[in-house]
Design an enzyme around this catalytic site. Structure first.
Site, mmCIF file in Angstrom:
data_model
loop_
_atom_site.group_PDB
_atom_site.id
_atom_site.type_symbol
_atom_site.label_atom_id
_atom_site.label_comp_id
_atom_site.label_asym_id
_atom_site.label_seq_id
_atom_site.Cartn_x
_atom_site.Cartn_y
_atom_site.Cartn_z
ATOM 1 N N ASN A 9 -32.154 -25.140 6.091
ATOM 2 C CA ASN A 9 -31.042 -24.575 5.323
ATOM 3 C C ASN A 9 -29.773 -24.792 6.144
ATOM 4 O O ASN A 9 -29.541 -24.092 7.127
ATOM 5 C CB ASN A 9 -31.283 -23.074 5.084
ATOM 6 C CG ASN A 9 -30.095 -22.413 4.426
ATOM 7 O OD1 ASN A 9 -29.220 -23.078 3.861
ATOM 8 N ND2 ASN A 9 -30.039 -21.092 4.511
ATOM 9 N N LYS A 11 -26.701 -24.283 5.378
ATOM 10 C CA LYS A 11 -25.605 -23.336 5.101
ATOM 11 C C LYS A 11 -24.281 -24.101 4.996
ATOM 12 O O LYS A 11 -24.266 -25.219 4.496
ATOM 13 C CB LYS A 11 -25.549 -22.259 6.188
ATOM 14 C CG LYS A 11 -26.925 -21.673 6.513
ATOM 15 C CD LYS A 11 -26.851 -20.464 7.370
ATOM 16 C CE LYS A 11 -28.249 -20.074 7.797
ATOM 17 N NZ LYS A 11 -28.350 -18.753 8.335
ATOM 18 N N HIS A 97 -30.875 -16.013 -0.981
ATOM 19 C CA HIS A 97 -30.773 -15.952 0.487
ATOM 20 C C HIS A 97 -30.038 -14.666 0.878
ATOM 21 O O HIS A 97 -29.129 -14.224 0.182
ATOM 22 C CB HIS A 97 -30.022 -17.185 1.014
ATOM 23 C CG HIS A 97 -30.119 -17.319 2.499
ATOM 24 N ND1 HIS A 97 -29.318 -16.599 3.348
ATOM 25 C CD2 HIS A 97 -30.945 -18.050 3.289
ATOM 26 C CE1 HIS A 97 -29.642 -16.899 4.606
ATOM 27 N NE2 HIS A 97 -30.617 -17.779 4.589
ATOM 28 N N GLU A 99 -27.806 -14.089 2.889
ATOM 29 C CA GLU A 99 -26.341 -14.218 3.010
ATOM 30 C C GLU A 99 -25.674 -14.169 1.629
ATOM 31 O O GLU A 99 -24.547 -13.693 1.495
ATOM 32 C CB GLU A 99 -25.990 -15.505 3.773
ATOM 33 C CG GLU A 99 -26.312 -15.361 5.263
ATOM 34 C CD GLU A 99 -26.671 -16.638 5.983
ATOM 35 O OE1 GLU A 99 -26.441 -17.733 5.446
ATOM 36 O OE2 GLU A 99 -27.219 -16.545 7.105
ATOM 37 N N GLU A 169 -37.818 -13.771 4.890
ATOM 38 C CA GLU A 169 -36.805 -13.884 5.936
ATOM 39 C C GLU A 169 -36.310 -12.491 6.319
ATOM 40 O O GLU A 169 -35.415 -11.945 5.648
ATOM 41 C CB GLU A 169 -35.626 -14.712 5.443
ATOM 42 C CG GLU A 169 -35.997 -16.127 5.057
ATOM 43 C CD GLU A 169 -34.799 -17.058 5.230
ATOM 44 O OE1 GLU A 169 -34.913 -17.976 6.036
ATOM 45 O OE2 GLU A 169 -33.769 -16.828 4.594
ATOM 46 N N GLY A 175 -30.418 -16.004 12.227
ATOM 47 C CA GLY A 175 -29.260 -16.392 13.032
ATOM 48 C C GLY A 175 -29.040 -15.515 14.254
ATOM 49 O O GLY A 175 -27.992 -15.570 14.883
ATOM 50 N N SER A 215 -34.676 -17.470 12.879
ATOM 51 C CA SER A 215 -34.620 -17.946 14.271
ATOM 52 C C SER A 215 -35.820 -18.803 14.676
ATOM 53 O O SER A 215 -36.274 -18.736 15.818
ATOM 54 C CB SER A 215 -34.439 -16.766 15.242
ATOM 55 O OG SER A 215 -33.203 -16.128 14.979
HETATM 56 C C1 PEP Z 1 -31.821 -19.163 7.326
HETATM 57 O O1 PEP Z 1 -30.693 -19.566 7.204
HETATM 58 O O2 PEP Z 1 -32.518 -19.002 6.320
HETATM 59 C C2 PEP Z 1 -32.330 -18.900 8.668
HETATM 60 C C3 PEP Z 1 -33.545 -18.455 8.801
HETATM 61 O O3 PEP Z 1 -31.468 -19.144 9.721
HETATM 62 P P1 PEP Z 1 -31.852 -19.231 11.284
HETATM 63 O O4 PEP Z 1 -33.052 -20.141 11.388
HETATM 64 O O5 PEP Z 1 -30.651 -19.798 11.948
HETATM 65 O O6 PEP Z 1 -32.192 -17.858 11.732
#
Ligand code: PEP
Length: 260
Positions: A9, A11, A97, A99, A169, A175, A215
């Site tokens: 992803n 972003k 998501h 975000e 998630e 992040g 992460s």
């Molecule tokens: C994500 O954007 O769905 C995500 C899991 O980001 P990260 O791997 O950077 O934590």
């Protein structure tokens, strides 16, 4: 056998040239491998989807959008419809998501409405769910996950289990550099798989891929994939570097993904 996804992803990262260079570099490496049931996937920003699709054409690398409108068409400035995505022959789209939920007040009902639009155009939704840190600390993880599953999937017909992908998630792991432990992730994945079994039956529960996100990086992926119900990852930061992305694809292939 369930599919195992290494889904990047991106972003709001990477412009036209960066997208082109990434895809041009990873496609020959991906083509060299016997991927088995592993599906490498990237989700660039809207303006660069076509570039990614063109550069990855006829390779195993798949391309996803990061969001879609729940309207069909018309006066919705800034929105992109499922029909528009389908017109590029795009096959996957992330919905819900954290975000989007956090910064755009997305609700489970909106996530469901987006999924229904994607179904109309044969695009597979990657549906994101997950608890916040406060909810986990209050011992509400299970309740939150079940509520999100009920809210996002209520009335959604699944027969084969491959119609959607679920990404668990935990918001506190996205992040932050702090991933869920394999045990914590597996516990929630099992909860999701059991919910699927109770609501849709064995076939759907066995065939539906449940990704972990939060992460992930090459150093922790192998351990996470050992979880019986963890079918790959939705990966933000670590998916932006070609070498890390390719490394994670290799780790997934080596894990054989022999689940189900
Ligand atoms: C994500 O954007 O769905 C995500 C899991 O980001 P990260 O791997 O950077 O934590």
């Amino acid at each position: 056998m369930r599919k195992l996804y290494i889904a990047g992803n991106w972003k709001m990262n990477k412009g036209l040239m960066e997208t082109r260079v990434f895809v041009q570099r990873v496609v020959p490496e991906i083509n060299k491998q016997d991927l088995g049931n592993v599906i490498p996937l990237i989700a660039p920003a809207y303006p660069f989807l076509e570039e990614a699709l063109r550069e990855s054409f006829s390779s195993a690398l798949q391309v996803a959008a990061q969001d879609v409108s729940y309207h069909s068409e018309g006066a919705y400035t800034g929105e992109v419809s499922a029909q528009m995505l389908a017109s590029m022959e795009l096959k996957y789209c992330i919905v819900g998501h954290s975000e989007r939920r956090q910064y755009h007040n997305e609700t489970d009902a909106m996530v469901k409405a987006r999924m229904l639009k994607l179904f109309e155009h044969n695009i597979t939704p990657i549906v994101c769910i997950g608890e916040t840190l406060a909810q986990r600390e209050e011992g509400k993880t299970e309740e939150v996950i079940i509520n999100q599953l009920n809210g996002c999937l209520e009335g959604i017909k699944l027969i084969k289990g491959t119609e959607i992908i679920i990404a668990y998630e935990p918001v506190w792991a996205i992040g932050t550099g702090e991933n869920a432990t394999p045990w914590q992730a597996q516990e929630v994945h099992k909860l999701i798989r059991n919910w699927l079994k109770n609501n849709y039956g064995e076939t759907v529960a066995n065939e539906l891929s449940i990704l972990y996100g939060g992460s992930i990086k090459p150093a922790n992926l192998k351990e996470l994939l050992e979880g019986e119900d963890i079918d790959g990852g939705l990966i933000g930061g670590a998916s932006l570097k070609e070498e890390d992305f390719l490394e994670m694809v290799k780790i997934a292939v080596a894990s054989k993904g022999e689940k189900c």
